[in-house]
Write an enzyme that holds these catalytic residues in place. Structure first.
Site: not given
Lengths: 232, 211
Positions: B46-48
């Site tokens: 998840s890019e966060n």
């Protein structure tokens, strides 16, 4: 100069001025420096350029500063959750510079690390690369992006000590360590103040050298944007 | 019968291989997670700032400090790790992610993709989409073949690009296309869908090599 302050207003004293650039940590509403944002709202400082992945929601997070017309420009990757933002933008009262999320993160990291610019493949062949140098390395095209140094950075951590060492929790880390690096002055708000020596020295995420002032926030609202659950 | 959104997601899940690190976009791609075979070990990024995304939490497990890139609450797994956004995009831009599955508004016959902006409408921003298409090893697009009778698989994207020559495969409700060295190729048809029907609903030129 002791780094520890009583609250956001005291920690930000003397650091705020009109037309300054402020980098803020957070992804959506996760890990945002909510007390610093409230204190900046109370200060009435305006003409701000805000470097932040998102722009908060109506009435919370950076949305608070938008309500009072304090923001002149946003440098962000995604601002979809804010109706007031759309209104101000369409009325020409708010400028926005969209950066790909990874480019924004790297620009902050680079600025904090004394790197003036870097080449990336992200955005090549798109509007993002317009007006920027595009150079070929090893047969691939890369676009030149500049590092960002902000006048002030505001970040939120889980735990911190008087030295300014910070530890974040889960996905509330996000842009906070990068914002902390790229601020000429960095103010951190923490949920828990850890006595010196109690944070594991091997597990510090942001080292005290990047943090000039910090305070313990009284109560964090930590609003959730998309509460999704499964049956018990 | 064209494929449903769930069937499209299931077909995309067939692209997963043991040990893959993958990033799923918002929309139909999110459904792919429901079809990962239990015997296959893949890790969702998840890019966060999270590697190893767990299922949605039970009501008593909700944690405001634990969300995915769609800002939904999630849970962690025994092997989960967390990191800052620059490290997250080092994984994406550095070519460490094996596969990204994304939605799109248009894909061109050259493999260009447009999925972040419609001129004249309020622009929300590209988020991490430009980084994903430019950086990961393989990009699969899941999208409806047509919207309001307009082809989305086009000769040249009329919408602003997210990336140029970056798509490897497209799965629509009508069939599957691959970008091969000799060009865009139709490789599979949904049951009951004919090659003529696909041709009528596609603007891009392509070869046919049904498997």
């Amino acid at each position: 100069m002791p780094k520890l302050h009583k609250n956001a207003t005291e920690a930000l004293a003397g650091l705020l001025k009109d037309n300054m650039t402020i980098a803020a940590g957070g992804f959506g509403l996760c890990g945002i420096p909510e007390h610093c944002i409230e204190a900046i709202k109370q200060s009435g400082v305006k003409g701000l350029t805000i470097v932040s992945n998102n722009a908060g929601v109506d009435g919370f997070g950076l949305g608070k500063l938008m309500e009072k017309g304090q923001i002149r420009k946003m440098i962000s990757s995604y601002v979809g959750e804010n109706k007031l933002f759309a209104e101000l933008f369409l009325a020409g009262k708010l400028e926005v510079e969209f950066n790909p999320q990874g480019t924004l993160a790297e620009r902050m990291r680079a600025g904090g690390a004394g790197i003036a610019g870097f080449y990336t493949r992200t955005g090549v062949g798109t509007v993002v690369a317009e007006g920027k140098e595009v150079r070929e390395f090893d047969g691939n095209k890369y676009v030149l992006e500049r590092g960002i140094v902000a006048d002030l950075a505001i970040v939120k951590a889980w735990k911190g000590d008087e030295e300014g060492n910070l530890v974040y929790r889960r996905t509330a880390r996000n842009f906070n360590p990068l914002a902390a690096m790229c601020g000429r002055a960095t103010v951190a708000e923490v949920e828990e103040l850890a006595p010196i020596g109690t944070l594991d020295h091997d597990l510090i995420h942001t080292q005290g050298i990047f943090v000039q002032r910090l305070f313990k926030g009284e109560k964090f609202e930590k609003r959730i944007e998309q509460r999704t659950t499964r049956a018990a | 019968m064209p494929w449903t959104r769930e069937q499209m997601a299931e077909r995309a899940a067939g692209e997963l291989q043991e040990g893959f690190y993958i990033n799923l976009g918002i929309g139909i791609p999110t459904l792919v997670a429901n079809y990962i075979p239990k015997t296959l070990r893949v890790v969702l990024q998840s890019e966060n700032g999270m590697l190893g995304i767990g299922p949605f939490p039970r009501e008593n497990e909700v944690d405001p400090d634990l969300i995915n890139a769609g800002k939904q609450t999630v849970t962690e797994l025994p092997y989960t790790s967390y990191f800052d956004s620059a490290t997250s995009f080092a994984m994406i831009r550095g070519g460490h992610i094996d596969l990204a599955i994304l939605g799109a508004m248009q894909v061109s016959e050259q493999g260009d993709i447009a999925n972040w902006m419609v001129p004249g409408k309020m622009v929300k921003g590209m988020g991490g989409a430009m980084d994903l298409v430019a950086g990961v090893k393989r990009v699969i697009v899941l999208m409806e073949h047509n919207v309001k009778n307009e082809a989305k698989l086009v000769k040249k994207c009329s919408l602003p690009l997210t990336g140029s020559k970056v798509v490897n495969k497209i799965i629509t409700d009508l069939g599957e296309f691959e970008f091969r060295p000799d060009g865009l190729t139709l490789t599979a048809l949904a049951p009951g869908v004919t090659a003529d029907e696909v041709k009528a609903k596609t603007e891009a030129s392509y070869k046919i090599a049904l498997q």
